[in-house]
Design a protein around this motif. Structure first.
Motif, PDB file in Angstrom:
ATOM      1  N   LYS A  23       0.845  -1.189   0.000  1.00 11.73           N
ATOM      2  CA  LYS A  23       0.000   0.000   0.000  1.00 11.73           C
ATOM      3  C   LYS A  23       0.881   1.240   0.000  1.00 11.73           C
ATOM      4  O   LYS A  23       1.844   1.334   0.775  1.00 11.73           O
ATOM      5  CB  LYS A  23      -0.911   0.018   1.247  1.00 11.73           C
ATOM      6  CG  LYS A  23      -1.794   1.259   1.353  1.00 11.73           C
ATOM      7  CD  LYS A  23      -2.806   1.343   0.218  1.00 11.73           C
ATOM      8  CE  LYS A  23      -3.644   2.606   0.319  1.00 11.73           C
ATOM      9  NZ  LYS A  23      -4.599   2.708  -0.827  1.00 11.73           N
ATOM     10  N   SER A  24       0.534   2.187  -0.891  1.00 14.48           N
ATOM     11  CA  SER A  24       1.255   3.447  -0.974  1.00 14.48           C
ATOM     12  C   SER A  24       0.278   4.604  -0.865  1.00 14.48           C
ATOM     13  O   SER A  24      -0.886   4.489  -1.254  1.00 14.48           O
ATOM     14  CB  SER A  24       2.018   3.557  -2.302  1.00 14.48           C
ATOM     15  OG  SER A  24       3.017   2.564  -2.403  1.00 14.48           O
ATOM     16  N   GLU A  29       5.607   4.406  -0.013  1.00 17.12           N
ATOM     17  CA  GLU A  29       5.276   3.013   0.298  1.00 17.12           C
ATOM     18  C   GLU A  29       5.110   2.846   1.805  1.00 17.12           C
ATOM     19  O   GLU A  29       6.083   3.002   2.555  1.00 17.12           O
ATOM     20  CB  GLU A  29       6.374   2.079  -0.200  1.00 17.12           C
ATOM     21  CG  GLU A  29       6.354   1.784  -1.671  1.00 17.12           C
ATOM     22  CD  GLU A  29       7.355   0.707  -2.026  1.00 17.12           C
ATOM     23  OE1 GLU A  29       6.940  -0.383  -2.475  1.00 17.12           O
ATOM     24  OE2 GLU A  29       8.563   0.956  -1.839  1.00 17.12           O
ATOM     25  N   CYS A  60      -6.533  -2.025   5.828  1.00 14.00           N
ATOM     26  CA  CYS A  60      -6.629  -2.810   4.588  1.00 14.00           C
ATOM     27  C   CYS A  60      -7.449  -4.080   4.806  1.00 14.00           C
ATOM     28  O   CYS A  60      -8.237  -4.480   3.940  1.00 14.00           O
ATOM     29  CB  CYS A  60      -5.234  -3.156   4.073  1.00 14.00           C
ATOM     30  SG  CYS A  60      -4.316  -1.748   3.385  1.00 14.00           S
ATOM     31  N   SER A  66      -7.857   0.465   0.281  1.00 11.06           N
ATOM     32  CA  SER A  66      -7.740  -0.566  -0.755  1.00 11.06           C
ATOM     33  C   SER A  66      -6.263  -0.848  -1.011  1.00 11.06           C
ATOM     34  O   SER A  66      -5.463   0.084  -1.159  1.00 11.06           O
ATOM     35  CB  SER A  66      -8.420  -0.091  -2.043  1.00 11.06           C
ATOM     36  OG  SER A  66      -8.303  -1.072  -3.058  1.00 11.06           O
ATOM     37  N   ASP A  68      -2.769  -1.959  -2.862  1.00 10.63           N
ATOM     38  CA  ASP A  68      -2.203  -1.724  -4.189  1.00 10.63           C
ATOM     39  C   ASP A  68      -1.585  -2.979  -4.769  1.00 10.63           C
ATOM     40  O   ASP A  68      -1.344  -3.048  -5.987  1.00 10.63           O
ATOM     41  CB  ASP A  68      -1.135  -0.621  -4.126  1.00 10.63           C
ATOM     42  CG  ASP A  68      -1.708   0.715  -3.674  1.00 10.63           C
ATOM     43  OD1 ASP A  68      -2.863   1.011  -4.032  1.00 10.63           O
ATOM     44  OD2 ASP A  68      -0.994   1.448  -2.960  1.00 10.63           O
TER      45      ASP A  68
END
Length: 285
Positions: A23-24, A29, A60, A66, A68
């Motif tokens: 996730k970023s 990051e 998440c 959401s 990645d």
């Protein structure tokens, strides 16, 4: 990596499986490939400094963010996506909401509806989301209030409750949806020290009842005594994980040792401040 600790239920299939989760935010990051299995009935504590990705990982799992990259499954269901021959397609908002109903989440801030009583806060989601009969929802809510030690507070509004009491109402509200999984995001961090114990007791009781829990916490005593598995995160990666005895009492990585040393120092300073405050109060009396 997978969790290999024995579980409370003996079920070998993990309730939660995270595989290479990334996730970023705006090119930064935050999660850099998280792998984790959580077995049914386990209590897993996530430790680490602020900014290490712990809260983002919880969000998440509950689809408040959401992912990645990678995948997350809860009870065998792929979270947030439909897998069509290896191609991932986002679920609809309705499908996401249906998955989220199975997961309870307790935040740092209590997020209670200020215009509703404790009882009404707990009844709201079962009635509005699950369509539970109002009488049945009320009876369940009263039972949950008793369970969290607030059986005498059904008519109290959040402003009439202490922070610890509000947090216990928030836990009861999450439990009212009969979740498969409970996520706790530093549930005691916003509380005055003298209120922390009551909240932790409720969480210990849930653990004893076999509730699967993932807990982001700085409460080392809780992690040491209650967790089946401890995960230390830093910089968006899992640095090490294992039993509390391994990770807390015998850490293998310098980053883990440095973090735990800092936490012990803060605990000692807090204890010294509390003792000084008690001594000052006794002197004034």
């Amino acid at each position: 990596m997978t969790v290999s600790d024995s579980t409370r239920t003996g079920d070998d299939q993990p309730l939660v499986r995270a595989l290479n989760v990334m996730k970023s935010f705006h090119g930064n990051e935050v999660l850099k490939g998280i792998d984790l299995d959580v077995q049914r009935g386990q209590v897993v504590c996530l430790l680490g400094p602020s900014g290490s990705g712990k809260t983002t990982f919880l969000r998440c799992i509950n689809q408040l963010e959401s992912i990645d990259g990678g995948r997350i499954w809860v009870d065998g269901d792929l979270v947030g996506f439909r897998d069509d021959g290896g191609q991932l397609h986002h679920l609809s908002d309705k499908q996401v909401a249906a998955q989220r109903r199975e997961i309870g989440m307790v935040f740092q801030r209590f997020n209670l509806f200020p215009h509703m009583t404790a009882l009404e806060n707990i009844c709201e989601a079962p009635i509005q989301v699950r369509g539970t009969d109002k009488k049945q929802a009320r009876e369940r809510a009263l039972d949950l209030l008793r369970q969290v030690g607030l059986g005498d507070k059904p008519a109290a509004y959040p402003a009439q409750l202490s922070g610890g009491q509000q947090q216990r109402v928030a836990i009861a509200r999450a439990l009212a949806m009969d979740p498969k999984l409970m996520l706790f995001d530093e549930p005691t961090s916003a509380l005055d020290p003298e209120l922390v114990g009551d909240v932790l007791k409720v969480m210990r009781d849930l653990a004893d009842q076999g509730m699967t829990m993932i807990v982001v916490t700085h409460e080392m005593g809780f992690a040491r005594d209650v967790a089946d598995h401890v995960v230390f995160m830093d910089g968006g990666v899992v640095v090490e994980q294992g039993s509390p005895a391994d990770v807390i009492n015998n850490p293998q990585h310098e980053r883990t040792r440095s973090f735990l040393k800092r936490m012990r120092t803060e605990d000692e300073e807090a204890a010294a401040d509390a003792a000084a405050a008690d001594a000052a109060a006794d002197a004034e009396a």
